[in-house]
Design a protein around this motif. Structure first.
Motif, PDB file in Angstrom:
ATOM      1  N   CYS A 340       5.962   0.185  -4.953  1.00 23.08           N
ATOM      2  CA  CYS A 340       5.126   1.403  -4.982  1.00 23.08           C
ATOM      3  C   CYS A 340       3.903   1.309  -4.078  1.00 23.08           C
ATOM      4  CB  CYS A 340       4.682   1.701  -6.407  1.00 23.08           C
ATOM      5  SG  CYS A 340       6.041   1.921  -7.571  1.00 23.08           S
ATOM      6  N   PHE A 341       3.551   0.100  -3.636  1.00 24.13           N
ATOM      7  CA  PHE A 341       2.350  -0.069  -2.809  1.00 24.13           C
ATOM      8  C   PHE A 341       2.704   0.213  -1.351  1.00 24.13           C
ATOM      9  CE2 PHE A 341       1.684  -3.073  -6.421  1.00 24.13           C
ATOM     10  CZ  PHE A 341       0.667  -2.366  -7.031  1.00 24.13           C
ATOM     11  N   ASP A 342       2.706   1.478  -1.046  1.00 23.29           N
ATOM     12  CA  ASP A 342       3.132   1.954   0.271  1.00 23.29           C
ATOM     13  C   ASP A 342       1.980   2.762   0.864  1.00 23.29           C
ATOM     14  OD1 ASP A 342       4.211   3.374   2.418  1.00 23.29           O
ATOM     15  OD2 ASP A 342       6.193   3.495   1.493  1.00 23.29           O
ATOM     16  N   ASN A 343       1.572   2.427   2.081  1.00 26.50           N
ATOM     17  CA  ASN A 343       0.420   3.105   2.693  1.00 26.50           C
ATOM     18  C   ASN A 343       0.647   4.586   2.943  1.00 26.50           C
ATOM     19  OD1 ASN A 343      -1.635   1.146   2.867  1.00 26.50           O
ATOM     20  ND2 ASN A 343      -0.625   0.158   4.607  1.00 26.50           N
ATOM     21  N   SER A 344       1.890   5.039   2.821  1.00 29.42           N
ATOM     22  CA  SER A 344       2.142   6.466   2.997  1.00 29.42           C
ATOM     23  C   SER A 344       1.771   7.276   1.756  1.00 29.42           C
ATOM     24  CB  SER A 344       3.620   6.700   3.327  1.00 29.42           C
ATOM     25  OG  SER A 344       4.453   6.300   2.228  1.00 29.42           O
ATOM     26  N   ARG A 345       1.542   6.615   0.652  1.00 29.57           N
ATOM     27  CA  ARG A 345       1.204   7.309  -0.590  1.00 29.57           C
ATOM     28  C   ARG A 345      -0.241   7.822  -0.554  1.00 29.57           C
ATOM     29  NH1 ARG A 345       4.619   7.078  -4.756  1.00 29.57           N
ATOM     30  NH2 ARG A 345       6.295   5.529  -4.753  1.00 29.57           N
ATOM     31  N   GLN A 346      -0.432   9.017  -1.069  1.00 30.07           N
ATOM     32  CA  GLN A 346      -1.786   9.581  -1.136  1.00 30.07           C
ATOM     33  C   GLN A 346      -2.666   8.852  -2.137  1.00 30.07           C
ATOM     34  OE1 GLN A 346      -1.379  13.785  -1.947  1.00 30.07           O
ATOM     35  NE2 GLN A 346      -0.779  14.261   0.167  1.00 30.07           N
ATOM     36  N   GLU A 347      -2.032   8.164  -3.101  1.00 28.72           N
ATOM     37  CA  GLU A 347      -2.821   7.481  -4.123  1.00 28.72           C
ATOM     38  C   GLU A 347      -3.464   6.184  -3.620  1.00 28.72           C
ATOM     39  OE1 GLU A 347       0.779   9.490  -6.062  1.00 28.72           O
ATOM     40  OE2 GLU A 347       0.421   8.124  -4.384  1.00 28.72           O
ATOM     41  N   ILE A 348      -3.016   5.684  -2.456  1.00 30.31           N
ATOM     42  CA  ILE A 348      -3.572   4.455  -1.899  1.00 30.31           C
ATOM     43  C   ILE A 348      -5.046   4.666  -1.553  1.00 30.31           C
ATOM     44  CG2 ILE A 348      -3.489   2.842   0.039  1.00 30.31           C
ATOM     45  CD1 ILE A 348      -1.239   2.327  -1.822  1.00 30.31           C
ATOM     46  N   ILE A 349      -5.870   3.685  -1.881  1.00 29.02           N
ATOM     47  CA  ILE A 349      -7.312   3.789  -1.655  1.00 29.02           C
ATOM     48  C   ILE A 349      -7.621   3.467  -0.191  1.00 29.02           C
ATOM     49  CG2 ILE A 349      -9.563   2.831  -2.319  1.00 29.02           C
ATOM     50  CD1 ILE A 349      -8.063   2.130  -5.040  1.00 29.02           C
ATOM     51  N   PRO A 350      -8.404   4.292   0.486  1.00 25.04           N
ATOM     52  CA  PRO A 350      -8.718   4.058   1.914  1.00 25.04           C
ATOM     53  C   PRO A 350      -9.768   2.956   2.081  1.00 25.04           C
ATOM     54  CG  PRO A 350      -9.849   6.027   1.154  1.00 25.04           C
ATOM     55  CD  PRO A 350      -8.997   5.552   0.001  1.00 25.04           C
ATOM     56  N   VAL A 351      -9.358   1.718   1.850  1.00 23.54           N
ATOM     57  CA  VAL A 351     -10.307   0.598   1.874  1.00 23.54           C
ATOM     58  C   VAL A 351     -10.954   0.440   3.246  1.00 23.54           C
ATOM     59  CG1 VAL A 351      -9.316  -0.693  -0.036  1.00 23.54           C
ATOM     60  CG2 VAL A 351      -8.351  -0.946   2.259  1.00 23.54           C
ATOM     61  N   GLU A 352     -10.301   0.942   4.284  1.00 23.95           N
ATOM     62  CA  GLU A 352     -10.865   0.833   5.629  1.00 23.95           C
ATOM     63  C   GLU A 352     -12.147   1.644   5.783  1.00 23.95           C
ATOM     64  OE1 GLU A 352      -8.138   4.404   5.658  1.00 23.95           O
ATOM     65  OE2 GLU A 352      -8.079   2.366   4.831  1.00 23.95           O
ATOM     66  N   ASP A 353     -12.413   2.559   4.846  1.00 25.42           N
ATOM     67  CA  ASP A 353     -13.633   3.360   4.907  1.00 25.42           C
ATOM     68  C   ASP A 353     -14.869   2.584   4.455  1.00 25.42           C
ATOM     69  OD1 ASP A 353     -12.114   5.441   5.794  1.00 25.42           O
ATOM     70  OD2 ASP A 353     -12.091   6.540   3.892  1.00 25.42           O
TER      71      ASP A 353
END
Length: 494
Positions: A340-353
């Motif tokens: 489920c840990f897929d960067n295409s998911r909207q639920e992923i946290i934008p840690v790069e910010d």
């Protein structure tokens, strides 16, 4: 690392024999038993016997018959009166002794050379059907663990004649650590401050979906010079009962409170987060400028089964777990989220910010049935695609989902009262093996302290000004603490 022996002349070692006639003699700093008729005394020692819980202890026994089987037992009773125990089978050497620092266990709760094995394999007694997790609810109380040696290779929970025993006293709080209950505005938790006036690096201490407030790690961090706020965010006092909706402004309020403490470095802080709470810590790093050091221990890098609200608006809708993610075996549940840990998911946290000077230490375990080792690749990819180098990832082989501070019992499975996706509790599987999990505990504890000290203390401009001010001052000035706002100069914390 297991073989380092700590010698302490102040240790008083309690040794008991079943012989009816005895007198106590002192020899090499320990209390031994002198037997009649010239028989050599049986003894067991712990070095150190009294210590902080993150310190290794060496166990040794002597006065036994040479080359014969013996069993070591460890027992403790928790605050609720529940009994926990472990055992290991050894064979004495030619001199009738056993040194658990170098000897190999041939059976019992563990096998092989594993000096802290009796501590890390403690399990609940058969009477405890729900597999309780061994956690010290009040860190002001030390763990008192009775270690005994008996003849023969015996099973755990056997009632047999004890040849000698010693009681270990392992403290979660160092002398001088202060425990301060926090009830301020909406914030609920407990702040642990190291001895002295500071200034200390400050962090949040967050656990996953365990109900209530777990304070033991914060007490141990404060014992090593880090101000730690054990922070509850659901299922505690008047806080929300579930994690269905999480208001990020609550953590902003807690951060302002932590940074306002006169003994705490006021311009930056960090967070240590396990499992589900990883999504909170990573999100805070992207939103709140003072968050400069995030330690994620098998953390979730996507918002999981929660709605994140911030300042009255929906910030991110979490991933909802479905039936196909559930696993069940031998009465234990777990959820495999690895795919489920897929960067295409909207639920992923934008840690790069997060700011370039916000650093991440991301820990995963290879034997985690929940699949959180699957976070490492997408996390690294996301950071590298944006030119970020402010992170470190570590994968521990053989460790499970729960990695506590050193020498805590390995939690293979336990009863969980709250589950975001299911009404009522159940027994959850956490995976891992005792020795590699213990090795991960020790290594992570060192990494974590160095990481926090570097990025919260040493890289703080305020702290560097503080050091310069101290070095140039002929006499430090003491200023009363103002709880309502952060300190603005070093002298207010001296």
């Amino acid at each position: 690392m297991w073989f380092k022996t700590y010698r302490a002349a102040v240790n008083v070692l309690i040794v008991r024999t079943t012989m009816p006639t005895w007198s106590r003699v002192w020899w090499r700093g320990l209390a031994a038993v002198k037997h009649p008729a010239g028989r050599e005394e049986v003894w067991v020692t712990a070095t150190p016997r009294v210590c902080l819980h993150d310190v290794p202890t060496t166990l040794q026994a002597g006065g036994l018959q040479p080359n014969t089987p013996v069993t070591f037992f460890a027992h403790l009773t928790d605050e609720k009166g529940r009994l926990f125990g472990s055992h290991a089978h050894y064979v004495t050497d030619d001199g009738g002794g056993v040194d658990l620092g170098v000897a190999s266990s041939v059976g019992g709760s563990y096998t092989g050379v594993f000096p802290p094995g009796l501590l890390t394999t403690l399990t609940s007694s058969p009477q405890e059907r729900q597999f309780p997790r061994l956690v010290r609810n009040d860190p002001q109380l030390p763990w008192r663990i009775r270690v005994s040696v008996v003849s023969g290779h015996q099973p755990l929970w056997t009632q047999t004649e004890v040849l000698a025993e010693v009681e270990l006293e392992r403290h979660l709080m160092a002398p001088g650590v202060r425990r301060i209950p926090v009830r301020h505005g909406r914030v609920r938790g407990t702040l642990y401050l190291p001895p002295g006036n500071g200034p200390f690096p400050g962090i949040f201490d967050l656990y996953g979906v365990a109900l209530g407030l777990i304070e033991s790690r914060s007490a141990m961090l404060a014992s090593r010079g880090i101000a730690s706020l054990a922070l509850a965010y659901f299922g505690y006092e008047d806080l929300p009962k579930t994690t269905d909706e999480i208001d990020l402004a609550y953590f902003e309020e807690a951060m302002q409170l932590l940074l306002s403490w006169s003994e705490v470095i006021p311009d930056r802080c960090g967070a240590v987060a396990n499992s589900k709470s990883g999504d909170i810590a990573f999100t805070l790093a992207t939103l709140m400028e003072p968050m400069k050091a995030i330690v994620g221990i098998n953390p979730c890098i996507m918002v999981l089964h929660s709605r994140f609200m911030y300042r009255g608006k929906l910030y991110k809708q979490g991933f909802r777990m479905k039936d196909q993610h559930f696993r069940y075996e031998d009465g234990k549940y777990w959820i495999d989220l690895g795919s489920c840990f897929d960067n295409s998911r909207q639920e992923i946290i934008p840690v790069e910010d997060a700011d370039d000077d916000t650093h991440f230490l991301v820990i995963a375990a290879e034997d985690d049935p929940w699949g959180f080792k699957g976070i490492l690749t997408p996390f690294r990819e996301r950071m590298q695609q944006h030119g970020k180098r402010n992170f470190e990832t570590v994968l521990y082989p053989g460790a499970g989902h729960i990695i506590e501070p050193p020498y805590a019992p390995h939690v293979r499975h336990c009863y969980q009262a709250h589950l975001p996706w299911k009404e009522g509790g159940c027994i959850l599987k956490w995976g891992g093996k005792p020795q590699p999990t213990c090795e991960a505990q020790v290594d992570l504890w060192r990494r974590m302290q160095t990481f926090i000290m570097t990025h919260v203390r040493d890289e703080s401009p305020w702290y560097q000004d503080c050091l310069s001010e101290r070095s140039s001052a002929t006499r430090p000035t003491t200023v009363p603490a103002d709880f309502s706002k952060p300190s603005t100069s070093c002298s207010s914390s001296v």
